[in-house]
Design a protein around this motif. Sequence first.
Motif, PDB file in Angstrom:
ATOM      1  N   GLU A 302      29.057  -0.100 -32.025  1.00 32.35           N
ATOM      2  CA  GLU A 302      28.104  -0.272 -33.117  1.00 32.35           C
ATOM      3  C   GLU A 302      26.661  -0.175 -32.648  1.00 32.35           C
ATOM      4  O   GLU A 302      25.768   0.066 -33.459  1.00 32.35           O
ATOM      5  N   LEU A 342      22.646   2.003 -43.025  1.00 29.24           N
ATOM      6  CA  LEU A 342      23.009   0.883 -42.169  1.00 29.24           C
ATOM      7  C   LEU A 342      21.723   0.299 -41.601  1.00 29.24           C
ATOM      8  O   LEU A 342      20.992   0.989 -40.883  1.00 29.24           O
ATOM      9  N   THR A 357      23.897  -5.307 -40.198  1.00 38.60           N
ATOM     10  CA  THR A 357      24.458  -5.893 -38.981  1.00 38.60           C
ATOM     11  C   THR A 357      24.314  -7.398 -39.037  1.00 38.60           C
ATOM     12  O   THR A 357      23.198  -7.911 -39.190  1.00 38.60           O
ATOM     13  N   SER A 391      28.987  -5.326 -38.210  1.00 35.70           N
ATOM     14  CA  SER A 391      28.429  -4.742 -39.427  1.00 35.70           C
ATOM     15  C   SER A 391      29.165  -5.264 -40.658  1.00 35.70           C
ATOM     16  O   SER A 391      30.374  -5.506 -40.634  1.00 35.70           O
TER      17      SER A 391
END
Length: 746
Positions: A302, A342, A357, A391
């Motif tokens: 990630e 994201l 996150t 996440s």
Amino acid sequence: MSAPSSGHGKTAIAVGLLAAIAARGIPAAGFKVGPDHTDAAYLGLAAGRPGRNLDPRLVGAQRVAPLFLHGAAGSQLAVVEGAMGLFDSLTGQPEVDGTAAVAAALRAPVVLVVDVAAMGHSLAALVHGFRMFDEMVHLNGVILNRVASARHEQMLRSAMDDIGMPVLGALHRGELPNVLPARAHGLVPVAHRTVEAARAVRRLGEAVATMLDMDRLMALAASAPPLPGPLWSPAEALGGLDDFDQRPVIALAGGQGAPYTYVETAELLAAAGADVAVIDPLRDEALPPGTRGLIVGAGLPEGYAEELSANHRLSAAVAQFARDGRPVVAEGIAFPWLTRELDGRPMCGVLDATATTGEQTVAGYREATAPGTSVLAPAGARITGYKQHRSIVAPRAGANPAWTWSGGNPEGFVWRQVHASQLGLHWAAAPEIAKRLVAAALNGAQQSNGTGLSSPSAPASSQQPMPSSPQPMPPQSMPPQPMPPQSMPPQPMQPSSMPPQPPAMPPMPPQPMPPQPMPQPGPQTMPQPVPQSMPGQSMPGSGMQPPTSMPPGNVPTGPVPMPERPTGPVPMPDRPGGPMIDRAGGSMGERPTGPVPMHSGNGPLMPPMPGPHSGPGMPGPHSGPGSSGPHSGPGSSGPHSGPGLPGPNSGPGMPGFAPSMPSGVPAFGPNMQPGYGMQSGPGMQSGPEMQSGQGMQSGDGLQRDSGMSGPGMPPLNQGPVLAPGQGQGPSGNPENRPTADIPIHS
């Protein structure tokens, strides 16, 4: 190679031992117990051949030895690195999936690596206890790590002589270099064949070759008895293969050094009739030529979200690839990669969701059930997966979730031939997945309405092709007038949809001419009734169900060429809630909330499932992705909050699909009845059924969840398949499970 717990340096010593053996010109193979991709990659780099995982929970205990024989074929020596402590287990069942269970299944001698920096004669009691705890485990020697001085070493060797335990080597403080890259990088340094990774492996090999008794270690390995039974074969695991005239190209995410998934995935795809092409989402800007399918495994860390977002060309190519109806399987970080953004960074935009996150790491096994048919599995199929992530995707699941499991809300998205979730699978437990992917790639793209992300079932993106300013509104409202017979159903809806637009109507009398040029684009957009003619159909392999009703006013009218799209907001009545994003990534305003009518597969997105929002899991002792303590490399040592004595066991059965299948129902086939597990056989082996209970208790008193059913919940391998929205845990828990998870230690 095992240890009393995490942090004793077994990873660094195992990698160094393989590097030292390979430096002697001896063919060797490296294995890692558990689901960890990172350690397996470094073991493979040291051995000079792909590192593999041996996880009884993911593949089934009956497949551990055959998979080991398959991975060790052609080698003279194999090194298996354990997970956590020798008798530890993430699920609280070390007799099933712990390092000791794997050692017993392989009949392999065990070497215990002990950090003796703060130990004296107590080492004898510790080692003697490990030797006597399980008679099926043969502890044949110890390696002393972080010895303080020569006198300290002599004292420890004397203690080992008292109990008759051989000392196979001693490394003083600083002699085992802490050179492995930080675990946050995952296996990327190995996949990219970086100089840092190669130098770390070489230095560890030099240290181990100097400080360990290599001859005794190799003699100990030679004393292992031969393993009975056949080795695992991808072709035999697939059973009968279909004859195809051509081999489709399936892109598998990874690098030249290692894939971002388990090695058996590529082998099964090749055996099923595909040509596997490697694509690196961090570097490559286009899909391989002729790609018919895309798989991004859970091994991609990630921490590389920024690099994924910066690769705009590949993101656009993947988005178009998914909109064209091609099969896409996304696990781990690949799930947020397919969302709109994201942490504020733009992503592919395939799924109508966003990701952030979190601070805590969610980790654990899940006994997952497929609620509907998808490109990956038929409805009702059950398989064990592993997830480890920080996440948080919102919404957690679409209208057609990818997976459900007991004690948690549904997770993931299934749209057309896209299957996205944060659950990672080991395909050796279900080889039929490879056959399904190859068949889907050969069948070509699903029928598309030509609007890309536009679909009644994709509220946010269904308006992307539409103009974004009030000027084109007269042409959009006028076409039903020259075509009364074809547009009669939508016309009754116009009065109901027009009241929200009174400001836009007064300017229309001064603009009588815009309808004039529209008869020319009108015939060009005549194919747009596809969305109107599709409501009663379902896309094969997408798992989406047709809507029961479709308000005519909400049917998309087809795409408008991007250069001709004016800018500005378009008031769109009766649209579901959430921000609207156009294809360029800009906001198109806010949408009123409301239920979303499902379409038959022409829409790319799933409406969010109702239910509490999922979070990163119960607070645990670790906050870093995949970290197992304050150390930066697998070989360094440091304090760890390791699991304590196991409590009441949560008894998940062997991985694979549940055997509770009535006779006559084919295993993992299209006729699978929801509510039943998968039949045992050459395709999907299954082990004992899971028993309900609690997870493992750690030393800090927190009860850890392994993803199994808890008190009051039926075992996952029994009873009906959970429908979407069922089995939701208590609110307030980010993962919606009764208890929290333990990040697995390396």
